[in-house]
Design a protein around this motif. Structure first.
Motif, PDB file in Angstrom:
ATOM      1  N   LEU A   7       0.812  -1.225   0.000  1.00  0.00           N
ATOM      2  CA  LEU A   7       0.000   0.000   0.000  1.00  0.00           C
ATOM      3  C   LEU A   7       0.843   1.271   0.000  1.00  0.00           C
ATOM      4  N   GLN A   8       2.158   1.095  -0.038  1.00  0.00           N
ATOM      5  CA  GLN A   8       2.992   2.303   0.067  1.00  0.00           C
ATOM      6  C   GLN A   8       2.791   3.262  -1.096  1.00  0.00           C
ATOM      7  N   GLU A   9       2.599   2.697  -2.290  1.00  0.00           N
ATOM      8  CA  GLU A   9       2.416   3.580  -3.451  1.00  0.00           C
ATOM      9  C   GLU A   9       1.161   4.437  -3.266  1.00  0.00           C
ATOM     10  N   VAL A  10       0.168   3.847  -2.581  1.00  0.00           N
ATOM     11  CA  VAL A  10      -1.081   4.567  -2.352  1.00  0.00           C
ATOM     12  C   VAL A  10      -0.818   5.834  -1.543  1.00  0.00           C
ATOM     13  N   TRP A  11       0.056   5.722  -0.535  1.00  0.00           N
ATOM     14  CA  TRP A  11       0.311   6.858   0.354  1.00  0.00           C
ATOM     15  C   TRP A  11       1.420   7.765  -0.156  1.00  0.00           C
ATOM     16  N   LEU A  12       2.417   7.155  -0.808  1.00  0.00           N
ATOM     17  CA  LEU A  12       3.605   7.953  -1.130  1.00  0.00           C
ATOM     18  C   LEU A  12       3.617   8.459  -2.557  1.00  0.00           C
ATOM     19  N   GLY A  13       2.778   7.897  -3.398  1.00  0.00           N
ATOM     20  CA  GLY A  13       2.760   8.395  -4.775  1.00  0.00           C
ATOM     21  C   GLY A  13       1.343   8.509  -5.261  1.00  0.00           C
ATOM     22  N   GLY A  14       0.918   9.730  -5.511  1.00  0.00           N
ATOM     23  CA  GLY A  14      -0.327   9.898  -6.237  1.00  0.00           C
ATOM     24  C   GLY A  14      -1.605   9.847  -5.444  1.00  0.00           C
ATOM     25  N   ALA A  15      -1.544   9.849  -4.122  1.00  0.00           N
ATOM     26  CA  ALA A  15      -2.804   9.846  -3.370  1.00  0.00           C
ATOM     27  C   ALA A  15      -3.264  11.257  -3.031  1.00  0.00           C
ATOM     28  N   THR A  16      -2.591  12.248  -3.617  1.00  0.00           N
ATOM     29  CA  THR A  16      -2.994  13.621  -3.335  1.00  0.00           C
ATOM     30  C   THR A  16      -4.069  14.058  -4.312  1.00  0.00           C
ATOM     31  N   SER A  17      -4.724  15.132  -3.982  1.00  0.00           N
ATOM     32  CA  SER A  17      -5.754  15.609  -4.897  1.00  0.00           C
ATOM     33  C   SER A  17      -5.519  17.075  -5.208  1.00  0.00           C
ATOM     34  N   ASN A  18      -6.070  17.497  -6.338  1.00  0.00           N
ATOM     35  CA  ASN A  18      -5.971  18.911  -6.678  1.00  0.00           C
ATOM     36  C   ASN A  18      -7.114  19.689  -6.045  1.00  0.00           C
ATOM     37  N   THR A  19      -8.213  19.013  -5.890  1.00  0.00           N
ATOM     38  CA  THR A  19      -9.352  19.671  -5.251  1.00  0.00           C
ATOM     39  C   THR A  19      -9.905  18.721  -4.217  1.00  0.00           C
ATOM     40  N   THR A  20     -10.426  19.256  -3.152  1.00  0.00           N
ATOM     41  CA  THR A  20     -11.100  18.413  -2.168  1.00  0.00           C
ATOM     42  C   THR A  20     -12.564  18.803  -2.179  1.00  0.00           C
ATOM     43  N   SER A  21     -13.369  17.960  -1.538  1.00  0.00           N
ATOM     44  CA  SER A  21     -14.808  18.180  -1.604  1.00  0.00           C
ATOM     45  C   SER A  21     -15.215  19.476  -0.912  1.00  0.00           C
ATOM     46  N   HIS A  22     -14.504  19.852   0.136  1.00  0.00           N
ATOM     47  CA  HIS A  22     -14.876  21.063   0.859  1.00  0.00           C
ATOM     48  C   HIS A  22     -13.749  22.076   0.658  1.00  0.00           C
ATOM     49  N   GLU A  23     -14.086  23.218   0.181  1.00  0.00           N
ATOM     50  CA  GLU A  23     -13.054  24.253   0.027  1.00  0.00           C
ATOM     51  C   GLU A  23     -12.661  24.780   1.396  1.00  0.00           C
ATOM     52  N   PRO A  24     -11.500  25.375   1.641  1.00  0.00           N
ATOM     53  CA  PRO A  24     -10.512  25.621   0.622  1.00  0.00           C
ATOM     54  C   PRO A  24      -9.739  24.357   0.267  1.00  0.00           C
ATOM     55  N   SER A  25      -9.347  24.283  -0.989  1.00  0.00           N
ATOM     56  CA  SER A  25      -8.617  23.099  -1.401  1.00  0.00           C
ATOM     57  C   SER A  25      -7.190  23.155  -0.848  1.00  0.00           C
ATOM     58  N   THR A  26      -6.618  21.985  -0.657  1.00  0.00           N
ATOM     59  CA  THR A  26      -5.277  21.884  -0.076  1.00  0.00           C
ATOM     60  C   THR A  26      -4.448  21.099  -1.076  1.00  0.00           C
ATOM     61  N   PRO A  27      -3.722  21.795  -1.958  1.00  0.00           N
ATOM     62  CA  PRO A  27      -3.122  21.118  -3.098  1.00  0.00           C
ATOM     63  C   PRO A  27      -2.238  19.938  -2.733  1.00  0.00           C
ATOM     64  N   SER A  28      -1.507  20.018  -1.618  1.00  0.00           N
ATOM     65  CA  SER A  28      -0.567  18.938  -1.362  1.00  0.00           C
ATOM     66  C   SER A  28      -1.103  17.930  -0.353  1.00  0.00           C
ATOM     67  N   ALA A  29      -2.390  18.042  -0.016  1.00  0.00           N
ATOM     68  CA  ALA A  29      -2.931  17.136   0.997  1.00  0.00           C
ATOM     69  C   ALA A  29      -3.208  15.765   0.417  1.00  0.00           C
ATOM     70  N   THR A  30      -2.987  14.752   1.232  1.00  0.00           N
ATOM     71  CA  THR A  30      -3.436  13.401   0.901  1.00  0.00           C
ATOM     72  C   THR A  30      -4.863  13.315   1.401  1.00  0.00           C
ATOM     73  N   THR A  31      -5.793  13.053   0.502  1.00  0.00           N
ATOM     74  CA  THR A  31      -7.205  13.103   0.899  1.00  0.00           C
ATOM     75  C   THR A  31      -7.789  11.700   0.901  1.00  0.00           C
ATOM     76  N   VAL A  32      -8.427  11.358   2.006  1.00  0.00           N
ATOM     77  CA  VAL A  32      -8.945  10.000   2.192  1.00  0.00           C
ATOM     78  C   VAL A  32     -10.425  10.102   2.553  1.00  0.00           C
ATOM     79  N   ALA A  33     -11.271   9.334   1.884  1.00  0.00           N
ATOM     80  CA  ALA A  33     -12.684   9.250   2.275  1.00  0.00           C
ATOM     81  C   ALA A  33     -12.912   7.847   2.824  1.00  0.00           C
ATOM     82  N   CYS A  34     -13.493   7.760   4.019  1.00  0.00           N
ATOM     83  CA  CYS A  34     -13.709   6.458   4.651  1.00  0.00           C
ATOM     84  C   CYS A  34     -15.202   6.213   4.768  1.00  0.00           C
ATOM     85  N   ILE A  35     -15.725   5.376   3.877  1.00  0.00           N
ATOM     86  CA  ILE A  35     -17.157   5.080   3.921  1.00  0.00           C
ATOM     87  C   ILE A  35     -17.394   4.071   5.040  1.00  0.00           C
ATOM     88  N   GLY A  36     -18.341   4.376   5.928  1.00  0.00           N
ATOM     89  CA  GLY A  36     -18.544   3.544   7.120  1.00  0.00           C
ATOM     90  C   GLY A  36     -17.417   3.741   8.120  1.00  0.00           C
TER      91      GLY A  36
END
Ligand SMILES: C[S@@+](CC[C@H](N)C(=O)[O-])C[C@H]1O[C@@H](n2cnc3c(N)ncnc32)[C@H](O)[C@@H]1O
Length: 355
Positions: free
Chosen positions: A109-138
């Motif tokens: 799972l390292q690639e998930v965290w260390l490469g490419g798990a960031t987003s350009n926009t998040t669901s709630h502004e303000p966006s955080t360009p370098s944040a790793t964004t995780v949605a946990c359903i349940g």
């Protein structure tokens, strides 16, 4: 696919046909990052401080009541009261948080965290360009949230934003957990200077943010789903997907297809559940009514790799393991019984459609 569109679930697709679509499951993963026992103990201490086992109610009785409701699969009753939620978090989320931390630090799972798990926009502004964004359903119970804090800490991530989405109202539990995670434990007045300097919280709030939405994920419309999941790097469903399939296979299939439409290319979907989980559907009518059992894994693969795109699959499966164990170290201290965790795990990445 729009949530209103009827998903195509064909019982004729065999497990082998689906398996044929599971291309390139990673053969070789990087070394796993060790989960130090002192960090595990910090996580347990965090749950203990957040949910006070010696607080104003009978925790053991509440745990027994929750256990009874879970056994009867009456989830609404199991999560109906604040003290039940706290009892659940103390008893189940704490050990699951350690299990999920171990999963997040595993080499595959390292690639998930260390490469490419960031987003350009998040669901709630303000966006955080370098944040790793995780949605946990349940993920209202806090196990995934605490495990994300461990991942943020051990991978030294600059910012992790975790959005827990759950049908039950976990908001105050998550606030309590966030406060406990970001506050150092209280030391005795006689603590040494060295102990005081070493007394740090699990996570600093400028590196970590928790959001919560109380939603029935099977009922949200496509716009709301896009707002919640459209910009995330990682979406998790930990011990939740089989519950959703058990509620309704067709609605869950529809939700997974809608999720496929809204999640961005490059993002990850992680599903963890009890090994051998299955759901039943009723077929036929009247006297011809019979039930058929579908393994959760088959339903998931079928939906993501077959129904969502067919030949042009929109997902690539990276990890699939029918049974793994997370075993707790006997040296850990906690006032309530903890449980080892056996689970199945499936990891997919959303890929670009080939035109
Ligand atoms: C078995 S618990 C697992 C909790 C947590 N993910 C863990 O692993 O400890 C299932 C969770 O899914 C939530 N849940 C069930 N149905 C849901 C739905 N339709 N929409 C959102 N959350 C749901 C429950 O409230 C509960 O928190």
């Amino acid at each position: 696919m729009a949530p209103g569109r009827k998903p195509k679930v064909s019982s004729r697709t065999t497990a082998n046909q689906v398996a044929g679509k599971v291309a390139n499951i990673a053969q070789k993963s990087p070394e796993s990052v060790a989960l130090p026992t002192e960090v595990q103990q910090m996580v347990l201490d965090t749950f203990r401080r957040a949910f006070h086992p010696d607080g104003g109610y009978d925790v053991k009785a509440a745990i027994q009541q929750v256990k009874g409701h879970l056994f009867l699969r009456d989830f609404a009753a199991a999560f109906a009261k604040q003290e039940y939620l706290e009892a659940y978090a103390l008893r189940w989320s704490a050990s699951r948080a350690l299990g999920y931390s171990d999963i997040f630090l595993h080499g595959d799972l390292q690639e998930v965290w260390l490469g490419g798990a960031t987003s350009n926009t998040t669901s709630h502004e303000p966006s955080t360009p370098s944040a790793t964004t995780v949605a946990c359903i349940g993920g209202g119970g806090g196990a995934e949230v605490a495990a994300c804090a461990v991942a943020a800490r051990l991978y030294s991530l600059s910012k992790v934003v975790v959005h827990a989405i759950d049908i039950a109202d976990w908001s105050s539990c998550l606030t309590q957990l966030e406060n406990a995670m970001s506050t150092p434990p209280q030391l005795s007045a006689y603590a040494s200077e060295r102990a005081k300097v070493a007394n740090k919280p699990l996570i600093m709030l400028d590196h970590f943010e928790v959001r919560f939405s109380q939603r029935d994920i099977l009922s949200v419309d496509e716009k709301a789903l896009r707002d919640m999941l459209g910009g995330v790097g990682i979406c998790t469903m930990m011990f939740t997907l089989n519950e959703l399939f058990t509620t309704s296979i067709s609605r869950t299939t529809r939700f997974l297809l809608a999720l496929t439409d809204v999640m961005q290319v490059g993002s990850w979907l992680l599903v963890v559940d009890s090994p051998g989980s299955y759901s039943e559907v009723k077929l036929g009518q009247g006297q011809d009514t019979r039930t058929k059992q579908y393994p959760m894994k088959w339903l998931l693969d079928h939906t993501l790799l077959e129904a969502a795109g067919g030949e042009n699959s929109k997902w690539k499966k990276y990890v699939s393991d029918d049974s793994r164990w997370f075993r707790l170290s006997p040296s850990l201290k906690y006032p309530i019984e903890l449980e080892n965790m056996r689970y199945q795990i499936h990891l997919y990445q959303r890929i670009a459609e080939v035109s």
